[in-house]
Scaffold this active site. Structure first.
Site, PDB file in Angstrom:
ATOM      1  N   ASP A  30       0.818  -1.225   0.000  1.00 26.19           N
ATOM      2  CA  ASP A  30       0.000   0.000   0.000  1.00 26.19           C
ATOM      3  C   ASP A  30       0.848   1.269   0.000  1.00 26.19           C
ATOM      4  O   ASP A  30       0.309   2.368  -0.230  1.00 26.19           O
ATOM      5  CB  ASP A  30      -0.943   0.015   1.211  1.00 26.19           C
ATOM      6  CG  ASP A  30      -2.106  -0.942   1.032  1.00 26.19           C
ATOM      7  OD1 ASP A  30      -2.534  -1.140  -0.114  1.00 26.19           O
ATOM      8  OD2 ASP A  30      -2.572  -1.498   2.042  1.00 26.19           O
ATOM      9  N   ASP A  87      -5.146  -5.676  -5.764  1.00 25.52           N
ATOM     10  CA  ASP A  87      -4.944  -4.247  -5.511  1.00 25.52           C
ATOM     11  C   ASP A  87      -3.509  -3.823  -5.831  1.00 25.52           C
ATOM     12  O   ASP A  87      -3.238  -2.691  -6.227  1.00 25.52           O
ATOM     13  CB  ASP A  87      -5.234  -3.908  -4.037  1.00 25.52           C
ATOM     14  CG  ASP A  87      -6.339  -4.740  -3.411  1.00 25.52           C
ATOM     15  OD1 ASP A  87      -6.511  -5.907  -3.837  1.00 25.52           O
ATOM     16  OD2 ASP A  87      -7.004  -4.256  -2.502  1.00 25.52           O
TER      17      ASP A  87
HETATM   18  N1  GLY Z   1      -6.795  -1.992  -1.204  1.00 27.41           N
HETATM   19  C1  GLY Z   1      -7.828  -2.351  -0.330  1.00 27.41           C
HETATM   20  C2  GLY Z   1      -9.197  -2.256  -0.887  1.00 27.41           C
HETATM   21  O1  GLY Z   1      -9.418  -2.145  -2.062  1.00 27.41           O
HETATM   22  O2  GLY Z   1     -10.106  -2.324  -0.094  1.00 27.41           O
END
Ligand code: GLY
Length: 400
Positions: free
Chosen positions: A116, A177
């Protein structure tokens, strides 16, 4: 008269979805709305003396709430820390954008917590770099890219998304993600980071999709042999269902990978995952949070997935043939028109742009909420569409 009605009906059936969207969606008006809501958010963050605590980021507003829930950005666990600064950059509030962005610099020079880091730095520093070309922003982005790259496992060929969850999944985990965060590696312009990003995109393409082009949220690999072990979900309804935001990350991610690589296989794949998504959408263009939730049509929609896809489709429409381009733009406008309606815009209810996103349904968090990343991609989509329409206007003018 009868003949006229038949012709009108056929004409409407062919053109209505597009023309209706074109009438309903006034991009400039929605951009003004976003700016006004952003100002409301900033006003709400000020204390009695007019000061803002820039270490606290507006993250979400629950369905029954009116004020932002604030989260500290002084922990790498706050994966949404970059989106509010990104909104400020996109709204042109350079002063406040710089202040929120600056609070995140430490992350680029700390050991990476998880993938992230990409979301955090792309929303803040990359948007800031695009707006200012400030050399310090580039330095921070380069450091962050090198830090993110340490998650790459060459035997697997992907980045490890969640180091903290290796034991839980029984191996090297890669979540969909993570496709979004490859942009940081590409941006760095370093050959080894480019190769890692391409390897990640290729490995994910090979193992993390079903035959029908839909995503699995999580792929797990043996960290020593690199062998693919299994796929599962973490935020979706089930291991075999389509979690909509995961598909949205794939559409946006492969479109972005094509932008940096110009490799045809990534463009083909971006279209493949797009078609898998579009073919399952309800009429208004906003997906259910998971397309396999058995309680559909009474389940929750996810405005955030719609916003991510709308932004991606405006970009993707620039890479494909004219007919496909028109179709993708029509779809993006349809999604943005619905998101801009009274049903989806927060308006007087709270200072976010949008209502009705689903963060993490299995965990029961941020369900039917306003969430900062929905706002971020909605604004990005509107700006991309505005730029596209402006470009087309000048093309048309130059042809006259
Ligand atoms: N990256 C986490 C989500 O999409 O909730």
């Amino acid at each position: 008269m009868k003949m006229f009605s038949v012709v009108l009906c056929v004409w409407s059936a062919i053109w209505c979805p597009l023309s209706l969207c074109a009438q309903e969606l006034d991009v400039d008006r929605e951009l003004v709305y976003c700016n006004q809501q952003m100002q409301r958010s900033l006003a709400g963050l000020r204390d009695a003396g007019g000061k803002i605590d820039y270490t606290m980021t507006p993250r979400c507003i629950g369905a029954e709430e009116e004020r932002w829930t604030l989260r500290s950005v002084k922990t790498p666990e706050e994966w949404c820390a970059g989106f509010f600064p990104g909104i400020l950059w996109m709204c042109g509030d350079t002063l406040e954008a710089r202040r929120f962005t600056g609070e995140l610099e430490y992350l680029a020079f700390s050991p990476v917590y998880d993938h992230d880091l990409g979301f955090i730095m792309i929303g803040s520093y990359l948007k800031g770099w695009e707006a200012t070309h400030d050399g310090r922003y580039r330095e921070v982005l380069m450091a962050a890219a090198d830090s993110l790259a340490t998650l790459f496992n060459p035997r697997v060929g992907t980045l490890l998304s969640w180091p903290r969850n290796v034991a839980m999944f029984g191996g090297h985990n890669t979540i969909m993600d993570n496709m979004m965060n490859l942009e940081l590696l590409f941006f760095s312009g370093k050959r080894e980071n480019y190769d890692r990003a391409v390897a990640h995109a290729d490995t994910t393409m090979r193992y993390q999709f079903r035959a029908d082009g839909t995503v699995n949220h999580v792929a797990v690999y043996d960290p020593v042999t690199g062998r693919h072990l299994y796929n599962c979900t973490h935020q979706g309804f089930g291991d075999n269902t389509l979690w909509s935001r995961g598909q949205a990350w794939a559409i946006y991610g492969y479109t972005m990978v094509y932008r940096y690589t110009h490799e045809g296989r990534f463009l083909d794949f971006a279209q493949r995952v797009t078609e898998a998504y579009l073919s399952r959408l309800p009429e208004d263009g906003i997906p259910w949070w998971d397309m396999g939730d058995p309680s559909i049509p009474f389940s929750f929609r996810d405005a955030s997935a719609a916003a991510v896809v709308a932004s991606a489709l405006v970009e993707l429409s620039g890479y494909v043939d004219a007919a496909t381009s028109a179709r993708y733009l029509g779809e993006a406008k349809r999604m943005l028109a619905t998101l801009s309606s009274a049903e989806y815009q927060s308006r007087g209810r709270n200072p976010a742009f949008l209502l009705h996103s689903v963060g993490n349904m299995p965990a029961g968090t941020e369900v039917d909420a306003s969430i900062n990343y929905a706002d971020y991609y909605y604004l990005e989509a509107l700006l991309r569409l505005k730029n596209y329409l402006k470009g087309r206007g000048s093309e048309e003018l130059s042809q006259k």
